[in-house]
Design an enzyme around this catalytic site. Structure first.
Site, PDB file in Angstrom:
ATOM      1  CG  ASN A   9      -1.950   1.075   1.375  1.00 25.20           C
ATOM      2  OD1 ASN A   9      -2.069   1.902   0.603  1.00 25.20           O
ATOM      3  ND2 ASN A   9      -2.385   1.451   2.511  1.00 25.20           N
ATOM      4  CE  LYS A  11      -0.327   3.314   4.880  1.00 29.39           C
ATOM      5  NZ  LYS A  11      -0.029   3.328   6.232  1.00 29.39           N
ATOM      6  CG  HIS A  94      -5.859   2.125   5.104  1.00 26.10           C
ATOM      7  ND1 HIS A  94      -5.308   3.057   5.634  1.00 26.10           N
ATOM      8  CD2 HIS A  94      -5.004   1.238   4.783  1.00 26.10           C
ATOM      9  CE1 HIS A  94      -4.208   2.838   6.221  1.00 26.10           C
ATOM     10  NE2 HIS A  94      -3.981   1.595   5.639  1.00 26.10           N
ATOM     11  CD  GLU A  96      -3.016   5.775   6.551  1.00 25.46           C
ATOM     12  OE1 GLU A  96      -2.841   5.642   5.177  1.00 25.46           O
ATOM     13  OE2 GLU A  96      -2.179   5.039   7.240  1.00 25.46           O
ATOM     14  CD  GLU A 166      -3.786  -2.196   7.228  1.00 26.11           C
ATOM     15  OE1 GLU A 166      -2.614  -2.636   6.578  1.00 26.11           O
ATOM     16  OE2 GLU A 166      -4.397  -1.356   6.920  1.00 26.11           O
ATOM     17  N   GLY A 172       2.038   2.316  10.636  1.00 23.03           N
ATOM     18  CA  GLY A 172       3.254   3.355  10.395  1.00 23.03           C
ATOM     19  C   GLY A 172       3.751   3.861  11.649  1.00 23.03           C
ATOM     20  CB  SER A 212       4.898  -1.601  12.023  1.00 19.16           C
ATOM     21  OG  SER A 212       4.335  -0.349  12.034  1.00 19.16           O
TER      22      SER A 212
HETATM   23  P1  PGA Z   1       2.546   0.254   7.491  1.00 16.56           P
HETATM   24  O1  PGA Z   1       1.095   0.444   6.808  1.00 16.56           O
HETATM   25  O2  PGA Z   1       3.083  -1.166   6.955  1.00 16.56           O
HETATM   26  O3  PGA Z   1       3.460   1.571   7.078  1.00 16.56           O
HETATM   27  O4  PGA Z   1       2.352   0.205   9.142  1.00 16.56           O
HETATM   28  C1  PGA Z   1       0.062  -0.406   6.653  1.00 16.56           C
HETATM   29  C2  PGA Z   1      -1.091   0.049   6.130  1.00 16.56           C
HETATM   30  O5  PGA Z   1      -1.527   0.937   6.543  1.00 16.56           O
HETATM   31  O6  PGA Z   1      -1.744  -0.602   5.336  1.00 16.56           O
END
Ligand code: PGA
Length: 250
Positions: A9, A11, A94, A96, A166, A172, A212
């Site tokens: 992803n 982003k 997601h 976010e 998640e 993140g 992460s």
């Molecule tokens: P990350 O993001 O691996 O940077 O924690 C995962 C995600 O939001 O899909």
């Protein structure tokens, strides 16, 4: 046996020039992958990514999809547009999007219906916030999000969906869920799918971990029986790290 799926992803990262650089470096490193490999890129990179991945084992995904076919929806991208650009996967719901852009279980459901109607492979994200985990609400939150996302969706369509668990506090932050936490919650999510659609669909459904996930923790996570792959943010931006994760998923 469920085939693992590793999806990057990106982003809001990577211009077209950077997309070219990343995919060109990545493709040879993952060509012998034993899992499905997907890169979910910004809308503006989809057509280029589709071009660059032609003839490889990498599929291209979008990070959102409009629930309507077309019309007055400023800032949204339709299924037909994504399809024409070459996306075959799409991330929906997601955290976010839920946190910053007002996505709800209702809009997630509407987008999922549209993605399935148009033949996409959807990756539906669910997961609890830190306060919810600390308050013992992880299962309730995941149940509500799964039930909400799948409202009105047939078993035949549900079988095409990938769920990404998640935990929001792990995204993140460098703070991964432990192997056991991730496995336990994914097992719980599978039990909810079983309640909705029965054992056959639940046992066949691929449920990823995200938050992460990286080259250091992938082996432990992938060794868990409930975890069928990962949705990878930060580590998907580096070809070596992402390739390591992909090649660890068998
Ligand atoms: P990350 O993001 O691996 O940077 O924690 C995962 C995600 O939001 O899909």
């Amino acid at each position: 046996m469920r085939k693992p799926i590793i999806a990057g992803n990106w982003k809001m990262n990577k211009t077209a020039a950077e997309c070219r650089e990343l995919i060109t470096a990545l493709a040879p490193k993952v060509k012998d992958a034993k899992c499905d490999v997907v890169v979910c890129v910004p809308f503006t990179d989809i057509a280029l990514a589709a071009e660059l991945t032609k003839g490889t084992n990498i599929a291209v995904g979008a990070q959102n999809i409009a629930w309507a076919d077309n019309g007055a929806f400023t800032g949204e991208i339709s299924a037909a547009m994504l399809n024409e650009a070459g996306a075959t996967y799409v991330i929906i719901g997601h955290s976010e999007r839920r946190q910053y852009f007002g996505e709800t279980d209702k809009t997630v459901n509407a987008r999922l219906v549209q993605a399935l109607k148009n033949g996409f492979n959807p990756i539906v994200c669910v997961g609890e916030m830190l306060a919810e985990r600390e308050g013992g609400k992880t299962e309730t939150v995941c149940r509500t999000q799964v039930v909400g996302a799948f409202e009105g969706i047939t078993a035949e369509d549900a079988a095409k969906v990938v769920i990404a668990y998640e935990p929001v506090w792990a995204i993140g932050t460098g703070k991964t869920a432990t192997d056991e936490q991730a496995n336990e919650t994914i097992g719980y999510i599978r039990s909810v799918v079983k309640e909705l659609y029965g054992a056959k669909i639940a046992d066949g459904m691929r449920i990823q971990y995200g938050g992460s996930m990286n080259a250091k923790n992938v082996d432990g996570l992938m060794a868990q029986d409930q975890i069928d792959g990962g949705l990878i943010g930060g580590a998907s931006l580096k070809p070596d790290d992402f390739a390591y994760i992909v090649n660890a998923a068998k």
